[in-house]
Design a protein around this motif. Structure first.
Motif, PDB file in Angstrom:
ATOM      1  N   LEU A   1       6.244   8.910  11.534  1.00 52.91           N
ATOM      2  CA  LEU A   1       6.202   9.770  10.348  1.00 52.91           C
ATOM      3  C   LEU A   1       6.713   8.992   9.353  1.00 52.91           C
ATOM      4  CD1 LEU A   1       4.868  12.345   9.592  1.00 52.91           C
ATOM      5  CD2 LEU A   1       7.189  13.483   9.981  1.00 52.91           C
ATOM      6  N   ILE A   2       7.639   8.265   9.514  1.00 54.08           N
ATOM      7  CA  ILE A   2       8.292   7.578   8.374  1.00 54.08           C
ATOM      8  C   ILE A   2       7.414   6.537   8.168  1.00 54.08           C
ATOM      9  CG2 ILE A   2      10.210   5.987   7.979  1.00 54.08           C
ATOM     10  CD1 ILE A   2      11.208   8.681   7.534  1.00 54.08           C
ATOM     11  N   LYS A   3       7.040   5.647   8.956  1.00 52.95           N
ATOM     12  CA  LYS A   3       6.071   4.660   8.925  1.00 52.95           C
ATOM     13  C   LYS A   3       4.749   5.130   8.135  1.00 52.95           C
ATOM     14  CE  LYS A   3       3.622   0.731  11.164  1.00 52.95           C
ATOM     15  NZ  LYS A   3       3.389   0.414  12.405  1.00 52.95           N
ATOM     16  N   ARG A   4       4.209   6.291   8.193  1.00 50.92           N
ATOM     17  CA  ARG A   4       3.152   6.799   7.809  1.00 50.92           C
ATOM     18  C   ARG A   4       3.559   6.899   6.251  1.00 50.92           C
ATOM     19  NH1 ARG A   4       1.472  11.826  10.000  1.00 50.92           N
ATOM     20  NH2 ARG A   4       0.061  11.974   8.172  1.00 50.92           N
ATOM     21  N   GLY A   5       4.618   7.450   5.954  1.00 50.21           N
ATOM     22  CA  GLY A   5       5.253   7.700   4.544  1.00 50.21           C
ATOM     23  C   GLY A   5       5.401   6.465   3.976  1.00 50.21           C
ATOM     24  N   MET A   6       5.797   5.469   4.568  1.00 47.64           N
ATOM     25  CA  MET A   6       5.969   4.413   3.822  1.00 47.64           C
ATOM     26  C   MET A   6       4.697   3.738   3.436  1.00 47.64           C
ATOM     27  SD  MET A   6       9.316   3.279   3.804  1.00 47.64           S
ATOM     28  CE  MET A   6       9.427   1.648   3.808  1.00 47.64           C
ATOM     29  N   THR A   7       3.744   3.791   4.307  1.00 49.35           N
ATOM     30  CA  THR A   7       2.323   3.447   3.729  1.00 49.35           C
ATOM     31  C   THR A   7       1.868   3.963   2.494  1.00 49.35           C
ATOM     32  OG1 THR A   7       0.880   4.706   5.293  1.00 49.35           O
ATOM     33  CG2 THR A   7       1.700   2.656   6.076  1.00 49.35           C
ATOM     34  N   GLN A   8       2.366   5.277   2.184  1.00 44.05           N
ATOM     35  CA  GLN A   8       1.913   5.898   1.056  1.00 44.05           C
ATOM     36  C   GLN A   8       2.354   5.302  -0.061  1.00 44.05           C
ATOM     37  OE1 GLN A   8      -0.422   8.359   1.365  1.00 44.05           O
ATOM     38  NE2 GLN A   8      -0.439   7.811   3.425  1.00 44.05           N
ATOM     39  N   LEU A   9       3.492   4.406   0.139  1.00 45.50           N
ATOM     40  CA  LEU A   9       4.094   4.027  -1.344  1.00 45.50           C
ATOM     41  C   LEU A   9       3.374   2.876  -1.645  1.00 45.50           C
ATOM     42  CD1 LEU A   9       7.958   4.000   0.114  1.00 45.50           C
ATOM     43  CD2 LEU A   9       6.709   5.542  -1.413  1.00 45.50           C
ATOM     44  N   SER A  10       3.557   2.433  -3.015  1.00 46.23           N
ATOM     45  CA  SER A  10       3.014   1.193  -3.578  1.00 46.23           C
ATOM     46  C   SER A  10       3.595   0.054  -2.894  1.00 46.23           C
ATOM     47  CB  SER A  10       2.946   1.187  -4.937  1.00 46.23           C
ATOM     48  OG  SER A  10       4.698   0.882  -5.422  1.00 46.23           O
ATOM     49  N   PHE A  11       3.173  -1.239  -2.718  1.00 47.02           N
ATOM     50  CA  PHE A  11       3.661  -2.230  -2.261  1.00 47.02           C
ATOM     51  C   PHE A  11       5.054  -2.537  -2.940  1.00 47.02           C
ATOM     52  CE2 PHE A  11       4.040  -6.984  -1.431  1.00 47.02           C
ATOM     53  CZ  PHE A  11       4.129  -7.042  -0.005  1.00 47.02           C
ATOM     54  N   GLU A  12       5.112  -2.513  -3.962  1.00 40.79           N
ATOM     55  CA  GLU A  12       6.186  -2.735  -4.884  1.00 40.79           C
ATOM     56  C   GLU A  12       7.576  -1.596  -4.625  1.00 40.79           C
ATOM     57  OE1 GLU A  12       3.575  -2.573  -6.421  1.00 40.79           O
ATOM     58  OE2 GLU A  12       3.302  -4.892  -6.847  1.00 40.79           O
ATOM     59  N   HIS A  13       7.164  -0.448  -4.286  1.00 42.20           N
ATOM     60  CA  HIS A  13       8.086   0.517  -4.210  1.00 42.20           C
ATOM     61  C   HIS A  13       8.461   0.291  -2.445  1.00 42.20           C
ATOM     62  CE1 HIS A  13       6.762   2.674  -7.745  1.00 42.20           C
ATOM     63  NE2 HIS A  13       7.854   2.946  -7.938  1.00 42.20           N
ATOM     64  N   ARG A  14       7.563   0.148  -1.631  1.00 41.09           N
ATOM     65  CA  ARG A  14       7.877  -0.199  -0.273  1.00 41.09           C
ATOM     66  C   ARG A  14       8.832  -1.429  -0.064  1.00 41.09           C
ATOM     67  NH1 ARG A  14       3.664  -1.111   4.458  1.00 41.09           N
ATOM     68  NH2 ARG A  14       2.253  -0.163   2.579  1.00 41.09           N
ATOM     69  N   SER A  15       8.496  -2.482  -0.762  1.00 40.12           N
ATOM     70  CA  SER A  15       9.148  -3.597  -0.790  1.00 40.12           C
ATOM     71  C   SER A  15      10.547  -3.497  -0.958  1.00 40.12           C
ATOM     72  CB  SER A  15       8.784  -4.895  -1.718  1.00 40.12           C
ATOM     73  OG  SER A  15       7.505  -5.070  -1.320  1.00 40.12           O
ATOM     74  N   VAL A  16      10.942  -2.707  -2.217  1.00 38.77           N
ATOM     75  CA  VAL A  16      12.320  -2.601  -2.601  1.00 38.77           C
ATOM     76  C   VAL A  16      13.008  -1.514  -1.598  1.00 38.77           C
ATOM     77  CG1 VAL A  16      13.582  -1.356  -4.514  1.00 38.77           C
ATOM     78  CG2 VAL A  16      11.794  -2.874  -4.981  1.00 38.77           C
ATOM     79  N   ILE A  17      12.272  -0.621  -1.099  1.00 36.96           N
ATOM     80  CA  ILE A  17      13.057   0.286  -0.195  1.00 36.96           C
ATOM     81  C   ILE A  17      13.486  -0.179   1.137  1.00 36.96           C
ATOM     82  CG2 ILE A  17      11.101   1.636   0.853  1.00 36.96           C
ATOM     83  CD1 ILE A  17      12.486   4.160   0.383  1.00 36.96           C
ATOM     84  N   VAL A  18      12.387  -1.298   1.689  1.00 36.32           N
ATOM     85  CA  VAL A  18      12.502  -1.981   2.836  1.00 36.32           C
ATOM     86  C   VAL A  18      13.848  -2.856   2.537  1.00 36.32           C
ATOM     87  CG1 VAL A  18      11.728  -3.754   4.232  1.00 36.32           C
ATOM     88  CG2 VAL A  18      10.411  -1.794   3.727  1.00 36.32           C
ATOM     89  N   LEU A  19      13.787  -3.621   1.361  1.00 30.48           N
ATOM     90  CA  LEU A  19      15.019  -4.640   1.334  1.00 30.48           C
ATOM     91  C   LEU A  19      16.218  -4.139   1.233  1.00 30.48           C
ATOM     92  CD1 LEU A  19      12.992  -7.218  -0.849  1.00 30.48           C
ATOM     93  CD2 LEU A  19      13.573  -7.348   1.620  1.00 30.48           C
ATOM     94  N   HIS A  20      16.192  -2.965   0.540  1.00 38.76           N
ATOM     95  CA  HIS A  20      17.663  -2.494   0.000  1.00 38.76           C
ATOM     96  C   HIS A  20      18.144  -1.552   1.017  1.00 38.76           C
ATOM     97  CE1 HIS A  20      20.337   0.453  -1.832  1.00 38.76           C
ATOM     98  NE2 HIS A  20      20.980  -0.603  -2.531  1.00 38.76           N
ATOM     99  N   ASP A  21      17.366  -0.414   1.776  1.00 43.03           N
ATOM    100  CA  ASP A  21      17.677   0.632   2.643  1.00 43.03           C
ATOM    101  C   ASP A  21      17.634   0.126   3.889  1.00 43.03           C
ATOM    102  OD1 ASP A  21      17.967   2.200   0.371  1.00 43.03           O
ATOM    103  OD2 ASP A  21      16.452   3.547   0.735  1.00 43.03           O
ATOM    104  N   LEU A  22      16.664  -0.683   4.009  1.00 41.45           N
ATOM    105  CA  LEU A  22      16.520  -1.265   5.595  1.00 41.45           C
ATOM    106  C   LEU A  22      17.406  -2.579   5.954  1.00 41.45           C
ATOM    107  CD1 LEU A  22      12.965  -0.299   6.471  1.00 41.45           C
ATOM    108  CD2 LEU A  22      14.983   0.865   6.903  1.00 41.45           C
TER     109      LEU A  22
END
Length: 187
Positions: free
Chosen positions: A125-146
């Motif tokens: 479910l999280i992965k599906r939610g992440m695919t809904q984000l723009s690439f820029e938003h996903r990149s920042v959340i991955v680098l910061h939160d993960l």
């Protein structure tokens, strides 16, 4: 220092200097030290079936780019920038292939079916939610939160103000929260 004496305790700077002198052992240690985080970052941004190729592409670019690496940036910041560029290149290429395929087959993209709630795992479910984000938003959340990178380092990597990183984090988290709530997950 001989290449036999290199260990994981050596600083990235010392390893880079070894690489610049042609030491493949230094590069091997650098690769082993950083490949798991590169892989993890790419896994969050790209398709898992191409992961090995993308990790290899990152480190080929690192090897080729080491002589031109500027000393201003930390090696990890530079490495994450290369990782992000590889992911962005892959996504652009994949999008172009999808568009060519769609034009060849003259089909509309298929609509996904409703999820089977009994078999749906939270991680999916999280992965599906992440695919809904723009690439820029996903990149920042991955680098910061993960990946636990500080906002300042992310800002340097993308050459954007720290305030933009904060804004993207805020909007990415809000969008992910909204997606999860829409899917029936109460937070």
């Amino acid at each position: 220092m001989s290449t036999e004496q290199l260990s994981t305790d050596d600083s990235d700077h010392a390893l880079i200097q070894g690489c610049l002198r042609g030491s493949t052992q230094s590069f091997r240690v650098l690769y082993r030290r950083h490949q798991a985080r590169v892989r993890s970052t790419l896994m969050s941004l790209c398709d898992p079936e191409v992961l090995d190729d993308l990790v290899q592409d990152v480190f080929v670019r690192v090897w080729k780019g080491l002589p031109k690496m500027e000393g201003r940036a930390k090696f990890t910041t530079w490495l994450y920038r290369i990782t992000w560029n590889v992911a962005a290149d892959y996504r652009r290429s994949a999008a172009q292939k999808r568009m060519r395929w769609q034009s060849l087959t003259h089909q509309l993209p298929s609509q996904s079916t409703a999820p089977n709630w009994q078999q749906l795992h939270y991680q999916d479910l999280i992965k599906r939610g992440m695919t809904q984000l723009s690439f820029e938003h996903r990149s920042v959340i991955v680098l910061h939160d993960l990946q636990d990178l500080p906002q300042q380092e992310i800002a340097e990597m993308f050459e954007i103000p720290v305030g933009t990183v904060k804004s993207r984090l805020h909007h990415a988290r809000a969008a992910l929260r909204k997606f999860l709530q829409h899917e029936g997950i109460s937070l």
